[in-house]
Scaffold this motif. Structure first.
Motif, PDB file in Angstrom:
ATOM      1  N   ARG A 133       0.836  -1.196   0.000  1.00  0.00           N
ATOM      2  CA  ARG A 133       0.000   0.000   0.000  1.00  0.00           C
ATOM      3  C   ARG A 133       0.874   1.250   0.000  1.00  0.00           C
ATOM      4  O   ARG A 133       2.092   1.186   0.224  1.00  0.00           O
ATOM      5  CB  ARG A 133      -0.917  -0.005   1.221  1.00  0.00           C
ATOM      6  N   ASP A 134       0.231   2.396  -0.235  1.00  0.00           N
ATOM      7  CA  ASP A 134       0.957   3.664  -0.220  1.00  0.00           C
ATOM      8  C   ASP A 134       1.536   3.935   1.164  1.00  0.00           C
ATOM      9  O   ASP A 134       0.917   3.645   2.191  1.00  0.00           O
ATOM     10  CB  ASP A 134       0.026   4.821  -0.597  1.00  0.00           C
ATOM     11  N   ILE A 135       2.718   4.543   1.170  1.00  0.00           N
ATOM     12  CA  ILE A 135       3.341   4.995   2.412  1.00  0.00           C
ATOM     13  C   ILE A 135       3.030   6.479   2.569  1.00  0.00           C
ATOM     14  O   ILE A 135       3.455   7.301   1.767  1.00  0.00           O
ATOM     15  CB  ILE A 135       4.866   4.768   2.394  1.00  0.00           C
ATOM     16  N   TYR A 136       2.244   6.835   3.568  1.00  0.00           N
ATOM     17  CA  TYR A 136       1.854   8.228   3.764  1.00  0.00           C
ATOM     18  C   TYR A 136       2.276   8.774   5.118  1.00  0.00           C
ATOM     19  O   TYR A 136       2.042   9.943   5.424  1.00  0.00           O
ATOM     20  CB  TYR A 136       0.329   8.375   3.592  1.00  0.00           C
ATOM     21  N   ALA A 137       2.896   7.941   5.957  1.00  0.00           N
ATOM     22  CA  ALA A 137       3.355   8.357   7.283  1.00  0.00           C
ATOM     23  C   ALA A 137       4.747   7.775   7.507  1.00  0.00           C
ATOM     24  O   ALA A 137       5.180   6.882   6.776  1.00  0.00           O
ATOM     25  CB  ALA A 137       2.385   7.866   8.364  1.00  0.00           C
ATOM     26  N   PRO A 138       5.482   8.257   8.509  1.00  0.00           N
ATOM     27  CA  PRO A 138       6.829   7.740   8.746  1.00  0.00           C
ATOM     28  C   PRO A 138       6.840   6.243   9.023  1.00  0.00           C
ATOM     29  O   PRO A 138       5.870   5.681   9.535  1.00  0.00           O
ATOM     30  CB  PRO A 138       7.304   8.525   9.978  1.00  0.00           C
ATOM     31  N   LEU A 139       7.956   5.614   8.685  1.00  0.00           N
ATOM     32  CA  LEU A 139       8.151   4.205   8.980  1.00  0.00           C
ATOM     33  C   LEU A 139       9.290   3.972   9.970  1.00  0.00           C
ATOM     34  O   LEU A 139       9.352   2.918  10.602  1.00  0.00           O
ATOM     35  CB  LEU A 139       8.441   3.420   7.692  1.00  0.00           C
ATOM     36  N   ASP A 140      10.211   4.943  10.081  1.00  0.00           N
ATOM     37  CA  ASP A 140      11.393   4.726  10.908  1.00  0.00           C
ATOM     38  C   ASP A 140      11.173   5.062  12.378  1.00  0.00           C
ATOM     39  O   ASP A 140      12.000   4.726  13.225  1.00  0.00           O
ATOM     40  CB  ASP A 140      12.595   5.509  10.372  1.00  0.00           C
ATOM     41  N   GLY A 141      10.081   5.747  12.728  1.00  0.00           N
ATOM     42  CA  GLY A 141       9.774   5.991  14.132  1.00  0.00           C
ATOM     43  C   GLY A 141      10.721   6.969  14.810  1.00  0.00           C
ATOM     44  O   GLY A 141      11.239   7.900  14.194  1.00  0.00           O
ATOM     45  N   PHE A 142      10.946   6.751  16.104  1.00  0.00           N
ATOM     46  CA  PHE A 142      11.738   7.638  16.956  1.00  0.00           C
ATOM     47  C   PHE A 142      13.214   7.565  16.566  1.00  0.00           C
ATOM     48  O   PHE A 142      13.805   6.489  16.537  1.00  0.00           O
ATOM     49  CB  PHE A 142      11.531   7.233  18.413  1.00  0.00           C
ATOM     50  N   VAL A 143      13.802   8.734  16.281  1.00  0.00           N
ATOM     51  CA  VAL A 143      15.204   8.823  15.877  1.00  0.00           C
ATOM     52  C   VAL A 143      15.899   9.885  16.717  1.00  0.00           C
ATOM     53  O   VAL A 143      15.378  10.989  16.883  1.00  0.00           O
ATOM     54  CB  VAL A 143      15.348   9.162  14.373  1.00  0.00           C
ATOM     55  N   VAL A 144      17.073   9.553  17.242  1.00  0.00           N
ATOM     56  CA  VAL A 144      17.885  10.507  18.000  1.00  0.00           C
ATOM     57  C   VAL A 144      19.200  10.702  17.264  1.00  0.00           C
ATOM     58  O   VAL A 144      19.862   9.742  16.855  1.00  0.00           O
ATOM     59  CB  VAL A 144      18.170  10.013  19.436  1.00  0.00           C
ATOM     60  N   ASN A 145      19.599  11.956  17.068  1.00  0.00           N
ATOM     61  CA  ASN A 145      20.900  12.236  16.479  1.00  0.00           C
ATOM     62  C   ASN A 145      21.487  13.471  17.137  1.00  0.00           C
ATOM     63  O   ASN A 145      20.765  14.354  17.619  1.00  0.00           O
ATOM     64  CB  ASN A 145      20.808  12.397  14.961  1.00  0.00           C
ATOM     65  N   GLY A 146      22.780  13.556  17.168  1.00  0.00           N
ATOM     66  CA  GLY A 146      23.465  14.690  17.759  1.00  0.00           C
ATOM     67  C   GLY A 146      24.762  14.950  17.031  1.00  0.00           C
ATOM     68  O   GLY A 146      25.157  14.198  16.129  1.00  0.00           O
ATOM     69  N   GLY A 147      25.434  16.013  17.413  1.00  0.00           N
ATOM     70  CA  GLY A 147      26.665  16.337  16.707  1.00  0.00           C
ATOM     71  C   GLY A 147      27.416  17.504  17.331  1.00  0.00           C
ATOM     72  O   GLY A 147      26.983  18.109  18.326  1.00  0.00           O
ATOM     73  N   LEU A 148      28.510  17.801  16.692  1.00  0.00           N
ATOM     74  CA  LEU A 148      29.413  18.880  17.104  1.00  0.00           C
ATOM     75  C   LEU A 148      29.626  19.823  15.936  1.00  0.00           C
ATOM     76  O   LEU A 148      29.967  19.379  14.829  1.00  0.00           O
ATOM     77  CB  LEU A 148      30.757  18.293  17.567  1.00  0.00           C
ATOM     78  N   LYS A 149      29.383  21.108  16.142  1.00  0.00           N
ATOM     79  CA  LYS A 149      29.639  22.138  15.135  1.00  0.00           C
ATOM     80  C   LYS A 149      30.863  22.933  15.554  1.00  0.00           C
ATOM     81  O   LYS A 149      30.951  23.414  16.682  1.00  0.00           O
ATOM     82  CB  LYS A 149      28.450  23.083  14.993  1.00  0.00           C
ATOM     83  N   ILE A 150      31.822  23.081  14.643  1.00  0.00           N
ATOM     84  CA  ILE A 150      33.073  23.802  14.927  1.00  0.00           C
ATOM     85  C   ILE A 150      33.133  25.030  14.030  1.00  0.00           C
ATOM     86  O   ILE A 150      32.929  24.953  12.820  1.00  0.00           O
ATOM     87  CB  ILE A 150      34.299  22.903  14.675  1.00  0.00           C
ATOM     88  N   LYS A 151      33.398  26.176  14.623  1.00  0.00           N
ATOM     89  CA  LYS A 151      33.542  27.436  13.876  1.00  0.00           C
ATOM     90  C   LYS A 151      35.022  27.652  13.559  1.00  0.00           C
ATOM     91  O   LYS A 151      35.863  27.716  14.466  1.00  0.00           O
ATOM     92  CB  LYS A 151      33.027  28.613  14.715  1.00  0.00           C
ATOM     93  N   LEU A 152      35.335  27.752  12.286  1.00  0.00           N
ATOM     94  CA  LEU A 152      36.717  27.948  11.859  1.00  0.00           C
ATOM     95  C   LEU A 152      37.041  29.430  11.729  1.00  0.00           C
ATOM     96  O   LEU A 152      36.181  30.249  11.488  1.00  0.00           O
ATOM     97  CB  LEU A 152      36.950  27.241  10.512  1.00  0.00           C
TER      98      LEU A 152
END
Length: 273
Positions: free
Chosen positions: A254-273
């Motif tokens: 059937r058509d996919i009309y909503a998310p399939l991957d569910g809860f996702v957590v991501n993080g990171g580091l931004k460095i100013k040059l």
């Protein structure tokens, strides 16, 4: 009254020259009110990278053919009203934007399922038009900002003498974002998005759903740390609707009309040059 006009010309390989005029007028009524009306022409080069093909991970999608596929040409008109003011002894700022729009899309590109099980993009013989409105409200108080948006979209396909609703297009949508930002120190944000019922290609209607998220970022002089909690409500189509109407031996997806991957957590580091 301010009037602005423009004319642009593009040359697209395999498709030739496209002329794109546009015209807009801005009415400054007073310090709090202004209104704008505008319109113009547009186009989109055929590509396999669409929401339809992304839902099936581009598997089994045949390449675009310049001989068979046409440019999607569009004509649009919109009118909006803007209002800005200060409330509660100028402690709170309020801005409201209300937009009405109409778009005409000629020979829209659609994904066709062939008898072999492969997918092919083809241009419809008719056109698609979408009309509706969108309202956005912004409230600001000290370091807090609240954004509330509602959109109403009525998209229909006119093809082979028939009129039908555009599938996989939510008629009602809500966009809500709350931000807390201390300059050069913190950024915090919470978001909530609502998608109303969507017509599916098999004639059924998908269920409405919410998506919630939260983000935080700590800023330092030379770097910053951030973390995102995307869809922490774990909204997934497989939790409230099916994605397979057949059997394991003979699946009918059937058509996919909503998310399939569910809860996702991501993080990171931004460095100013």
């Amino acid at each position: 009254l301010e009037i602005e006009a423009g004319l642009r010309s593009d040359y697209i390989v395999d498709y030739g020259v496209v002329i794109l005029p546009r015209l807009s007028a801005l009415f400054k009524i007073n310090e709090k009110f202004n209104s704008r009306i505008g319109g113009g022409f547009g186009y989109k080069t055929p590509t396999i990278f669409t929401e339809e093909s992304e839902r099936i991970q581009y598997q089994g999608v045949l390449p675009i053919s310049a001989a068979a596929n046409k440019l999607e040409k569009s004509y649009g008109l919109n009118w909006d009203v803007n209002y800005r003011t200060l409330l509660f002894n100028e402690q709170v700022s309020l801005s409201i934007n209300h937009l009405i729009f109409y778009t005409f899309l000629n020979h829209p590109l659609t994904l066709i399922t062939e008898s072999t099980g492969l997918y092919r993009f083809d241009n419809l013989s008719g056109h698609m038009d979408s009309k509706g409105m969108e309202t956005n409200v912004k409230l600001s108080y000290q370091d807090f900002k609240l954004f509330i948006g509602y959109s109403l979209t009525d998209a229909k396909i006119h093809s082979d003498g028939q009129l039908r609703q555009q599938p996989l297009t939510a008629k009602h949508r809500l966009n809500n974002v709350l931000m807390y930002e201390v300059e050069d120190q913190w950024k915090l944000g919470a978001e909530a998005y609502y998608y109303g019922q969507q017509l599916l290609s098999d004639g059924a209607k998908g269920k409405s759903y919410w998506i919630f998220g939260f983000m935080a970022e700590k800023l330092f002089e030379r770097f910053s740390l951030y973390i995102n909690f995307e869809n922490f409500s774990d909204t997934r189509q497989t939790r409230f609707d099916s994605i397979n109407a057949g059997t394991i031996a003979n699946p009918v997806f059937r058509d996919i009309y909503a998310p399939l991957d569910g809860f996702v957590v991501n993080g990171g580091l931004k460095i100013k040059l």
